[in-house]
Design a protein around this motif. Structure first.
Motif, PDB file in Angstrom:
ATOM      1  N   MET A 129      79.192  14.099 -12.089  1.00  0.00           N
ATOM      2  CA  MET A 129      78.640  15.037 -13.065  1.00  0.00           C
ATOM      3  C   MET A 129      79.413  16.351 -13.066  1.00  0.00           C
ATOM      4  O   MET A 129      79.908  16.789 -12.033  1.00  0.00           O
ATOM      5  N   ARG A 130      79.482  16.964 -14.257  1.00  0.00           N
ATOM      6  CA  ARG A 130      80.085  18.292 -14.373  1.00  0.00           C
ATOM      7  C   ARG A 130      79.104  19.287 -13.775  1.00  0.00           C
ATOM      8  O   ARG A 130      77.934  19.333 -14.120  1.00  0.00           O
ATOM      9  N   ASN A 131      79.570  20.077 -12.830  1.00  0.00           N
ATOM     10  CA  ASN A 131      78.737  21.049 -12.128  1.00  0.00           C
ATOM     11  C   ASN A 131      79.143  22.469 -12.520  1.00  0.00           C
ATOM     12  O   ASN A 131      80.335  22.748 -12.641  1.00  0.00           O
ATOM     13  N   THR A 132      78.171  23.365 -12.650  1.00  0.00           N
ATOM     14  CA  THR A 132      78.520  24.770 -12.838  1.00  0.00           C
ATOM     15  C   THR A 132      78.893  25.388 -11.497  1.00  0.00           C
ATOM     16  O   THR A 132      79.614  26.375 -11.452  1.00  0.00           O
ATOM     17  N   PHE A 133      78.376  24.841 -10.414  1.00  0.00           N
ATOM     18  CA  PHE A 133      78.800  25.233  -9.072  1.00  0.00           C
ATOM     19  C   PHE A 133      78.773  23.983  -8.207  1.00  0.00           C
ATOM     20  O   PHE A 133      77.900  23.137  -8.345  1.00  0.00           O
ATOM     21  N   GLN A 134      79.764  23.870  -7.352  1.00  0.00           N
ATOM     22  CA  GLN A 134      79.873  22.700  -6.496  1.00  0.00           C
ATOM     23  C   GLN A 134      78.905  22.823  -5.324  1.00  0.00           C
ATOM     24  O   GLN A 134      78.630  23.918  -4.844  1.00  0.00           O
ATOM     25  N   GLU A 135      78.403  21.678  -4.879  1.00  0.00           N
ATOM     26  CA  GLU A 135      77.540  21.623  -3.706  1.00  0.00           C
ATOM     27  C   GLU A 135      78.169  20.632  -2.743  1.00  0.00           C
ATOM     28  O   GLU A 135      78.583  19.547  -3.159  1.00  0.00           O
ATOM     29  N   ASN A 136      78.265  20.986  -1.477  1.00  0.00           N
ATOM     30  CA  ASN A 136      78.784  20.049  -0.483  1.00  0.00           C
ATOM     31  C   ASN A 136      77.643  19.565   0.402  1.00  0.00           C
ATOM     32  O   ASN A 136      76.522  20.092   0.335  1.00  0.00           O
ATOM     33  N   ILE A 137      77.924  18.559   1.237  1.00  0.00           N
ATOM     34  CA  ILE A 137      76.831  17.982   2.025  1.00  0.00           C
ATOM     35  C   ILE A 137      76.371  18.910   3.141  1.00  0.00           C
ATOM     36  O   ILE A 137      75.246  18.769   3.620  1.00  0.00           O
ATOM     37  N   CYS A 167      69.209  20.293  -9.679  1.00  0.00           N
ATOM     38  CA  CYS A 167      69.121  20.034 -11.122  1.00  0.00           C
ATOM     39  C   CYS A 167      68.550  21.247 -11.857  1.00  0.00           C
ATOM     40  O   CYS A 167      69.059  21.638 -12.918  1.00  0.00           O
ATOM     41  N   LEU A 168      67.494  21.836 -11.308  1.00  0.00           N
ATOM     42  CA  LEU A 168      66.893  23.014 -11.940  1.00  0.00           C
ATOM     43  C   LEU A 168      67.886  24.169 -12.004  1.00  0.00           C
ATOM     44  O   LEU A 168      67.965  24.874 -13.019  1.00  0.00           O
ATOM     45  N   GLU A 169      68.651  24.364 -10.929  1.00  0.00           N
ATOM     46  CA  GLU A 169      69.648  25.440 -10.910  1.00  0.00           C
ATOM     47  C   GLU A 169      70.728  25.204 -11.962  1.00  0.00           C
ATOM     48  O   GLU A 169      71.158  26.143 -12.637  1.00  0.00           O
ATOM     49  N   GLU A 170      71.154  23.963 -12.113  1.00  0.00           N
ATOM     50  CA  GLU A 170      72.162  23.641 -13.134  1.00  0.00           C
ATOM     51  C   GLU A 170      71.593  23.857 -14.528  1.00  0.00           C
ATOM     52  O   GLU A 170      72.275  24.396 -15.411  1.00  0.00           O
ATOM     53  N   LEU A 171      70.359  23.454 -14.752  1.00  0.00           N
ATOM     54  CA  LEU A 171      69.731  23.654 -16.057  1.00  0.00           C
ATOM     55  C   LEU A 171      69.583  25.142 -16.371  1.00  0.00           C
ATOM     56  O   LEU A 171      69.809  25.568 -17.511  1.00  0.00           O
ATOM     57  N   LYS A 172      69.216  25.945 -15.361  1.00  0.00           N
ATOM     58  CA  LYS A 172      69.113  27.396 -15.565  1.00  0.00           C
ATOM     59  C   LYS A 172      70.456  27.989 -15.968  1.00  0.00           C
ATOM     60  O   LYS A 172      70.508  28.975 -16.691  1.00  0.00           O
ATOM     61  N   ALA A 173      71.542  27.377 -15.509  1.00  0.00           N
ATOM     62  CA  ALA A 173      72.881  27.850 -15.843  1.00  0.00           C
ATOM     63  C   ALA A 173      73.361  27.294 -17.181  1.00  0.00           C
ATOM     64  O   ALA A 173      74.501  27.522 -17.574  1.00  0.00           O
ATOM     65  N   GLY A 174      72.486  26.552 -17.860  1.00  0.00           N
ATOM     66  CA  GLY A 174      72.832  26.030 -19.179  1.00  0.00           C
ATOM     67  C   GLY A 174      73.550  24.694 -19.152  1.00  0.00           C
ATOM     68  O   GLY A 174      74.045  24.241 -20.186  1.00  0.00           O
ATOM     69  N   ASN A 175      73.591  24.032 -18.014  1.00  0.00           N
ATOM     70  CA  ASN A 175      74.289  22.757 -17.884  1.00  0.00           C
ATOM     71  C   ASN A 175      73.322  21.604 -18.151  1.00  0.00           C
ATOM     72  O   ASN A 175      72.595  21.174 -17.261  1.00  0.00           O
ATOM     73  N   HIS A 199      62.158  28.296 -10.965  1.00  0.00           N
ATOM     74  CA  HIS A 199      62.405  28.512 -12.396  1.00  0.00           C
ATOM     75  C   HIS A 199      62.632  29.990 -12.713  1.00  0.00           C
ATOM     76  O   HIS A 199      62.993  30.334 -13.833  1.00  0.00           O
ATOM     77  N   LEU A 200      62.418  30.868 -11.732  1.00  0.00           N
ATOM     78  CA  LEU A 200      62.469  32.305 -11.958  1.00  0.00           C
ATOM     79  C   LEU A 200      63.863  32.880 -11.735  1.00  0.00           C
ATOM     80  O   LEU A 200      64.665  32.311 -10.992  1.00  0.00           O
ATOM     81  N   THR A 201      64.107  34.011 -12.345  1.00  0.00           N
ATOM     82  CA  THR A 201      65.339  34.762 -12.088  1.00  0.00           C
ATOM     83  C   THR A 201      65.142  35.581 -10.817  1.00  0.00           C
ATOM     84  O   THR A 201      64.014  35.747 -10.329  1.00  0.00           O
ATOM     85  N   LEU A 202      66.217  36.165 -10.310  1.00  0.00           N
ATOM     86  CA  LEU A 202      66.135  36.996  -9.118  1.00  0.00           C
ATOM     87  C   LEU A 202      65.158  38.141  -9.316  1.00  0.00           C
ATOM     88  O   LEU A 202      64.328  38.425  -8.438  1.00  0.00           O
ATOM     89  N   ASP A 203      65.223  38.813 -10.466  1.00  0.00           N
ATOM     90  CA  ASP A 203      64.310  39.934 -10.719  1.00  0.00           C
ATOM     91  C   ASP A 203      62.871  39.473 -10.753  1.00  0.00           C
ATOM     92  O   ASP A 203      61.965  40.186 -10.283  1.00  0.00           O
ATOM     93  N   GLU A 204      62.611  38.284 -11.287  1.00  0.00           N
ATOM     94  CA  GLU A 204      61.249  37.766 -11.356  1.00  0.00           C
ATOM     95  C   GLU A 204      60.719  37.345  -9.984  1.00  0.00           C
ATOM     96  O   GLU A 204      59.517  37.337  -9.760  1.00  0.00           O
TER      97      GLU A 204
END
Length: 191
Positions: free
Chosen positions: A21-29, A142-150, A184-189
């Motif tokens: 999958m195309r990732n907005t940020f890579q995750e390692n094990i 998955c939630l983090e990727e969706l928040k980034a628009g992926n 689901h929240l932003t840092l400020d939230e």
């Protein structure tokens, strides 16, 4: 004689996840295992302190830290491939078992008894809890990727959420109700 177990464990950071999958940020094990350990510990505390179960949260965290250690030697096989059919799933389990035994052989003989149950994990109450934490970690990614628009992670988010909702573990339902909304929240939230 030099033993290379921990040097090899430190290489977990080089094994990427979500390879198809195309990732907005890579995750390692290594990063993933840390999050699974945090979540397994939390689920164990919930089981013990909310539902009165008898479990050691520290043991749950340790098992989670090492749950993907065999992938240092095998790499991370994408879930759709790993579970494509029972033959592939069973063959991959055998490969992971060989990998875990190879890692054990890299320890001094006197340390192997302590690491055997950590690297060759039995299917018990801890195993189910670590698997649930693993699924939670995947869903959070998955939630983090969706928040980034992926939107590449939309279907994976739905599938992991459904699996979590179908979990028979009450601590998973508790986590979904009380803690998952924060992801689901932003840092400020969050503050």
């Amino acid at each position: 004689m030099s033993h290379n177990f921990f040097a090899l464990i430190s290489r977990m950071r080089y094994i990427g996840r979500w390879g198809l999958m195309r990732n907005t940020f890579q995750e390692n094990i290594q990063e993933h295992s840390h999050m699974v350990a945090v979540l397994a510990h939390a689920l164990a505390v919930i089981r013990r302190d909310v539902f009165g179960g008898e479990i050691d949260p520290g043991q749950a965290a340790v098992l989670a830290l090492y749950h993907d250690a065999p992938e240092i030697l095998t790499g991370d096989l994408p879930t759709p491939v790993k579970y494509y059919n029972p033959e592939i799933r069973d063959a991959y389990r055998e490969v992971e078992d060989v990998s875990a035994r190879k890692l054990l052989s890299m320890l001094p003989e006197e340390l192997r008894p302590a690491y055997t149950p950590v690297l060759i994990q039995e299917e018990d109450g801890y195993h189910a809890l670590v698997k649930a934490a693993d699924k939670l970690s995947a869903h959070i990614k998955c939630l983090e990727e969706l928040k980034a628009g992926n939107l590449e992670f939309r279907q994976a988010a739905q599938q992991t959420r459904q699996a979590l909702e179908e979990s028979p573990l009450p601590e998973v339902a508790y986590f979904l109700e009380h803690f998952l909304p924060g992801f689901h929240l932003t840092l400020d939230e969050l503050q």
